[in-house]
Every structure is written in structure tokens, then in C-alpha cells.
Scaffold this active site. Structure first.
Site, PDB file in Angstrom:
ATOM      1  N   ASP A 410     -86.320   5.644  -0.575  1.00 51.70           N
ATOM      2  CA  ASP A 410     -85.230   6.581  -0.302  1.00 51.70           C
ATOM      3  C   ASP A 410     -85.739   7.990   0.014  1.00 51.70           C
ATOM      4  O   ASP A 410     -86.840   8.374  -0.350  1.00 51.70           O
ATOM      5  CB  ASP A 410     -84.308   6.633  -1.527  1.00 51.70           C
ATOM      6  CG  ASP A 410     -82.872   6.971  -1.174  1.00 51.70           C
ATOM      7  OD1 ASP A 410     -82.610   7.394  -0.038  1.00 51.70           O
ATOM      8  OD2 ASP A 410     -82.007   6.800  -2.052  1.00 51.70           O
ATOM      9  N   GLU A 465     -71.143   5.048  -0.508  1.00 53.86           N
ATOM     10  CA  GLU A 465     -71.588   5.890  -1.619  1.00 53.86           C
ATOM     11  C   GLU A 465     -70.989   7.295  -1.564  1.00 53.86           C
ATOM     12  O   GLU A 465     -70.847   7.957  -2.598  1.00 53.86           O
ATOM     13  CB  GLU A 465     -73.105   5.986  -1.632  1.00 53.86           C
ATOM     14  CG  GLU A 465     -73.684   6.708  -0.426  1.00 53.86           C
ATOM     15  CD  GLU A 465     -75.202   6.840  -0.482  1.00 53.86           C
ATOM     16  OE1 GLU A 465     -75.825   6.158  -1.307  1.00 53.86           O
ATOM     17  OE2 GLU A 465     -75.750   7.626   0.312  1.00 53.86           O
TER      18      GLU A 465
END
Length: 664
Positions: A410, A465
Site C-alpha cells: 500500500d 473504503e
């Protein structure tokens, strides 16, 4: 004059796919609908005609090197190679079990050790540079222009700079909205003369990503992040990013003998054609060194981060501890789910060898990996990119000892040459140890899943998200990404939220998140979006409340044998049909406008089908989780009328009736 020029070329293209007249070459697609007119000499330029419409006026291309040479300026062509290809490509996994790779190609070879290859597909045009220069070279600039008028309608994801994660809305505006140095990530979609054109790239290795800006004289114009000489930890989310603090006066230092990324424009006469296109994959390179990737296993993932490990009705305190993840493993076993994900918190973000643990809530990773292995469930670990970059060898060695099945990497949020090369180093190291990779905080896919099939998914999207901390993940956006972002490749949108609300009732909650739109829109995303590693975003307990939904979500495939676009209008609604074996999954979503869609089942082979239908309930516009489940018989070729609520959707499962009867 142009019509005469085109007619002249068409006359001479009967016997060959590419013809030359003085300094011009005509390349024609196999179906004769796409014509690429390439001009060489003082500059290299090309124009594109689709069904007798000039959709891309002349645009220049060139490659500038640090020694002052410009490949494409005053370059003398010495030879030409023609090629026609008609073959079947069998992907390890994909939106179909086979892709038809059919194109005509011309490679123009020039005296100063470079060539430009053009390909004409029935639904697109691509070109790339190749060089045959000694040693290393420094590329200072690549000239890429798409000469569209200022008022050309576009759908673009504007970003403020080269530090970004491709997580913005698509702005519906003239392409000139990118003037004054503003830039957009790819894919960028435009419409001219009633034809949609999407611009993106493929086969990106050892080179920076391509962006587009707008110039009054050149139209859409390419830009690249320069080579990063220095960077430092900083940025968002406790220093997860690395900020570039010093750059070089060039965009890449690379091998002098190489092939550069493909520049691709996808052409669609009907909007729905954008819902299924595999040109990015087809332009990518095959796996390197003939690596065997037969171990790569697509599937579903129990995801912990969306619902913040908040569980109820369990006999332990939920959190980042052994009992919680053992619970997820057991849930995965019960419902044939391939993986669980351990997201942020399992380790020190800046030291992947330091496992998080407290005396009251221990996290016993060796035990969990052993337990998961016994249950045939894989564990995927999340990590910050620059920590993995710094600890790559020792981290991968430790992960291999534990039995890690995949990594979720990420916060790269860059695509300069160094970071692009980081992706390949991770993919290669993971492949050696038979680990999957899911890149988050990432740039768009460029076909890497063909070269490294273990790179099984990619975020590069404003996903579900965002509803944990904003109101940005809307049904309007959900429709847009089906037409634009999905053109680039797999997307990890993380669908499956079970608390569903309309725009008025939606509330932001970090630990008890909601989705915007209906329950059926969330269901539809599982087949509408192509996601080989598909997250189940909500908690096991939320899914257990509704066995019908749980059964659908856990049984819908993640990779496919066939895909058929059913219906679509950019920005309004989208519907596709996908087949696995002899079972069809038909899904559709709408924006914040309710609508009735006539779904034609003309793609079905003849016969009767047992159909399980999930559709929005009568009150879904007020109560998002209101839905209707029906089981009925449908016939190939008939038309089904489906009403979708505001932010709604539908999901069908169609199985040949004689097959379903055999199972009884």
C-alpha cells in the site's frame, strides 16, 4: 482534400494492410473500419479514421534523449515490416477463458537505430517506440499528443501532481479543463463525432507512468514524472508515503536496447462496448522466463479493515488478536472462501519483522498460519511499500517461513521510474515464493497481470473504503469506473457492505461504515467489476444475518469463461453478463437516478434457465437493504424488465434448467 486523400489510400489497401505513398503509410484494421495514416519525415505523426470519421487529427510523437538527439525529428525511414495476426490468447485467468488477438501491424525502422510499431485493432490503435542503442540512455522527454479540440467532451480524473493514488472522481468536462498545467491520470475517456475514445498505456516497465495535460496548440499532451533523486518519508497516514524532494532533468535512465510502453487508444461506437475490452492485457508481455504460474489461485477474501474488526455475538474480545483471526479462518472454511486478509495493525508499519502484540490480546502469527494451512485457507498480509522496499529480502524470507500466501502492498502513490521498478521487484520476489500481490495506493494496471499473473489485483480506484471517512464513494462514481477505470484491468473496489442507505440517510462512520445506494447495487458489483481477488468487505456476522445474500456473495466466481456487455450509458447505468462453466451471472447498477432497464437475454444459448433474481425492493430508495429474491424460469432470447431504485442494481444467476434438475 482529406476525403480525397483517404479515398486514395483505401483504393490501394485492398492487397495489403499497409501501403506507402511518398512519406505516408496507411494501416487498416482487420475489419477495415479503423484506418491509421502515418506520416514520416520532418516529424512522425499519425491520424485515425473510424468508419470514415476523422476521430483523431494528426498528432506528433517523438523520444528525446539526453545527448540532444530526438528520435522522430528528421528521421529517415530505411525499411518497413508488415504483420497480420489472428490468434487466440489463453490467459491464466481473466474476463474470458480466451481472448481473440487480431490486428494488423506495421513496424517502421529508421536509420538512427530506432523503430516505431503501430497496430490497428478493430476496436483500437496502439503504437510504441523501440531502440537499439548501446549501453544506457537517458530519456528527457517523450512527445505524445492527441490533437483533440478544446471543446471535446471528456471524462477525466484530475490530480494535483505526480503524488497521487488514482483515487478521484471523473470530471465530465471539455478536455481543455486540463489547461494551465493541470494533469489527468489514465485512462482518460473522450467523445468526438459520436465515438468514445479512451487513452491509456500498456506494458509499462522500467519507465515512468504517462499522464495527460492540455495545450491549445497540441491538444491532449503527455507528461511523465521525472526520475526521483531523493525522497523522504512523509505524507498522509503516519508517514506511509515517500515524498520526492529532488528530481533529475530526465524521466528515465534505461537500457538503450529495449521496447517502450504501448500508447493505446480504445475506440467504442456504443458505450456498452467499454464494459468489456482486453487490449491492455493483449498488449502486455508474456510471463518472463516461461515461469510456471499454475499455483496462482483467484478467489474471495475475508477482509478485516472495513468493519474495523468490530464483531458481536462472539465469545472473545475482537481486535488484532489470535482469536479474531481464527474466527475469520473458520468463517472462510464454512463458506469455501480462499483467503483472509490481515490489514493495518498486524505489525509495526515501519518494521515488518516486529509483530504487534499485547499481554491482554496476543497475536500469535505462527499459530495462525499453521491453523490456516490445516484448513486450506491462505493469509494475505498488508504492508507499507517503503517498509517492504527497505526490508525486502528479510521480509520475504520471513513471510516464506510463515507460509504467507499473498501481500497487500500500500501507499506507493507514485509512478516515477523507481516506483514502477519497485512493482516488478515485488512481483518477482513474490513469484519466487508463490505469493500473490494486491497493489493498493497504486497506479492503474498496464497489463502486469499477464507478465506476472501473481499480481492478481490492483486498487487505483476511489473505492468503497472512502465511505468510512467521506461521502465520495457514490453510485454516480460506481457507474463511471465501470466504463473508464475497468478498461485498464482488475480493480479492487472492495464491495459487499451490508449497511445500505440513500443519500439523505447516509452517515460517515469510521468503525461502523455504511454504503451509499442499495443492497442490490453492492451485490451487482461482485460480477460487474472484474476483480480476481475479491474482498468481502463486511463482517461474518453481518453476512450471516442474511443467508441468501451470503450464499450469493460466496458462490459468485471472481474469474470468467466469457463476458458479454449487456447495456450501458456512460455516467448513467451499466450491465454485463459473465459466464463460468454453463452458469451466467448478469449484473447491473444505476447512478442516483432510478430507472427501468430492459435486459435482453440474447447472449444465452437456447433453452430454459432456472433463474435466481435479486432486485431492489419497492422501498429500496428509502431503505437501502430492501430487496426481493425470486426464483423463476427464464428463456434464452427473452427480455426482462428490471426496475432499479436510486443508487440501485440487480444480480441474476441463470443456470440451464436440465443441469439444475440433475442436481436434485
Amino acid at each position: 482534400m482529406f476525403k480525397f486523400f483517404l479515398a486514395f489510400f483505401l483504393t490501394f489497401s485492398i492487397l495489403s494492410t499497409a501501403q506507402t505513398r511518398n512519406d505516408s503509410t496507411l494501416l487498416t484494421s482487420p475489419d477495415k473500419n479503423v484506418h491509421v495514416i502515418i506520416k514520416t519525415g520532418e516529424r512522425i505523426s499519425y491520424r485515425v479514421v473510424f468508419k470514415n470519421k476523422l476521430i483523431l487529427p494528426s498528432g506528433n510523437i517523438a523520444l528525446s534523449l539526453s545527448d540532444g538527439s530526438v528520435l522522430g525529428h528528421n528521421s529517415r525511414m530505411k525499411s518497413k515490416k508488415l504483420l497480420s495476426v489472428d490468434k487466440i490468447v489463453t490467459p491464466r485467468y481473466g474476463m474470458a477463458d480466451r481472448y481473440h488477438d487480431r490486428y494488423n501491424e506495421v513496424e517502421l525502422q529508421f536509420e538512427n537505430q530506432f523503430s516505431v510499431t503501430f497496430r490497428a485493432y478493430n476496436n483500437g490503435v496502439a503504437y510504441r517506440f523501440s531502440t537499439r542503442l548501446p549501453g544506457k540512455i537517458k530519456v528527457t522527454n517523450e512527445e505524445t499528443t492527441y490533437r483533440l479540440g478544446a471543446d471535446t467532451r471528456g471524462w477525466m480524473q484530475k490530480v494535483s501532481g505526480f503524488l497521487n493514488s488514482y483515487e478521484e472522481h471523473y470530471l465530465d468536462a471539455p478536455v481543455s479543463a486540463l489547461d494551465s498545467g493541470k494533469i489527468a491520470v489514465l485512462p482518460l475517456l473522450a467523445e468526438t463525432k459520436g465515438v468514445k475514445i479512451a487513452f491509456t498505456e500498456a506494458d509499462l516497465f522500467d519507465y515512468p507512468g504517462l499522464y495527460l495535460t492540455y495545450s491549445k496548440t497540441e491538444g491532449l499532451k503527455g507528461m511523465h514524472p521525472p526520475v526521483a533523486l531523493k525522497d523522504s518519508v512523509g505524507g498522509c497516514c503516519p508517514d506511509f508515503e515517500k515524498l520526492v524532494t529532488q528530481t533529475a532533468p530526465y524521466i528515465a535512465e534505461t537500457n538503450g536496447t529495449r521496447k517502450f510502453p504501448w500508447r493505446l487508444m480504445i475506440v467504442a461506437e456504443q458505450d456498452k462496448e467499454l464494459l468489456y475490452n482486453n487490449l491492455v492485457y493483449l498488449l502486455a508481455a508474456d510471463p518472463k522466463n516461461e515461469t510456471n504460474f499454475s499455483w496462482v489461485k483467484p478467489g474471495k477474501v475475508v477482509w478485516d479493515w472495513w468493519f474495523a474488526n468490530n464483531l458481536k455475538g462472539v465469545g472473545f474480545t475482537a481486535g488484532m488478536n489470535t482469536e479474531t483471526y481464527k474466527h475469520y479462518i473458520d468463517f472462510a472454511v464454512e463458506h469455501n472462501i480462499a483467503y483472509i486478509n490481515m490489514d493495518e495493525g498486524w505489525s509495526d508499519q515501519h518494521n515488518l519483522l516486529s509483530v504487534s502484540s499485547t499481554n491482554s490480546q496476543p497475536l500469535d502469527l505462527p499459530y495462525l498460519f499453521q491453523y490456516a494451512s490445516q484448513k486450506d485457507v491462505g493469509i494475505i498480509l498488508w504492508c507499507v511499500w517503503h517498509t517492504l522496499d527497505r526490508q525486502m529480502k528479510e521480509s520475504f524470507d520471513q513471510f516464506e517461513k510463515w507460509g504467507v500466501k499473498g501481500l497487500k502492498v500500500d501507499f506507493m502513490d507514485r509512478d516515477d521510474q523507481y516506483v514502477v521498478n519497485f512493482y516488478e521487484r515485488v512481483a518477482s520476489e513474490a513469484a519466487k515464493r508463490k505469493m500473490l500481490v494486491n497493489f493498493h495506493g497504486a497506479f492503474k494496471p498496464t497489463g502486469m497481470e499477464r507478465t506476472y499473473p501473481n499480481v492478481i489485483n490492483r486498487e487505483a480506484v476511489l473505492g468503497l473504503e472512502y465511505n468510512k471517512f467521506s461521502k465520495r464513494s457514490t453510485p454516480d462514481h460506481a457507474v463511471d469506473i465501470a466504463f473508464i477505470r475497468m478498461l485498464a484491468g482488475p480493480l479492487d473496489y472492495t464491495a459487499g457492505g451490508m449497511t445500505n442507505a440513500n443519500a439523505e440517510d447516509f452517515r460517515i462512520s469510521k468503525n461502523r461504515p455504511m454504503t451509499q445506494g442499495t443492497r442490490c447495487q453492492q451485490l451487482a458489483m461482485f460480477a460487474l467489476y472484474y476483480s480476481p481477488l475479491q474482498m468481502l468487505s463486511d463482517s461474518p456476522e453481518e453476512y450471516r444475518k442474511d443467508p441468501a445474500i451470503l450464499h450469493y456473495i460466496t458462490s459468485v466466481p471472481t474469474v470468467w469463461d466469457e463476458t458479454v456487455p449487456v447495456a450501458g450509458m456512460m455516467g448513467e447505468y451499466a450491465a454485463v453478463a459473465r459466464r463460468k462453466g454453463n452458469v451466467w451471472y448478469v449484473s447491473g447498477i444505476t447512478n442516483w437516478a432510478s430507472r427501468t432497464l430492459e435486459v435482453q437475454l440474447s447472449f444465452l444459448p437456447d433453452g430454459d434457465y432456472k433463474a435466481m433474481l435479486f432486485t431492489d425492493g419497492k422501498n429500496a430508495s428509502r431503505i437501502g437493504d430492501d430487496y426481493v429474491q425470486e426464483i423463476k424460469t427464464l428463456h434464452a432470447g427473452e427480455t426482462i424488465s428490471v426496475t432499479m431504485a436510486e443508487g440501485g442494481g440487480f444480480a441474476f444467476v441463470l443456470e440451464p434448467k436440465h443441469d439444475s434438475e440433475k442436481e436434485k
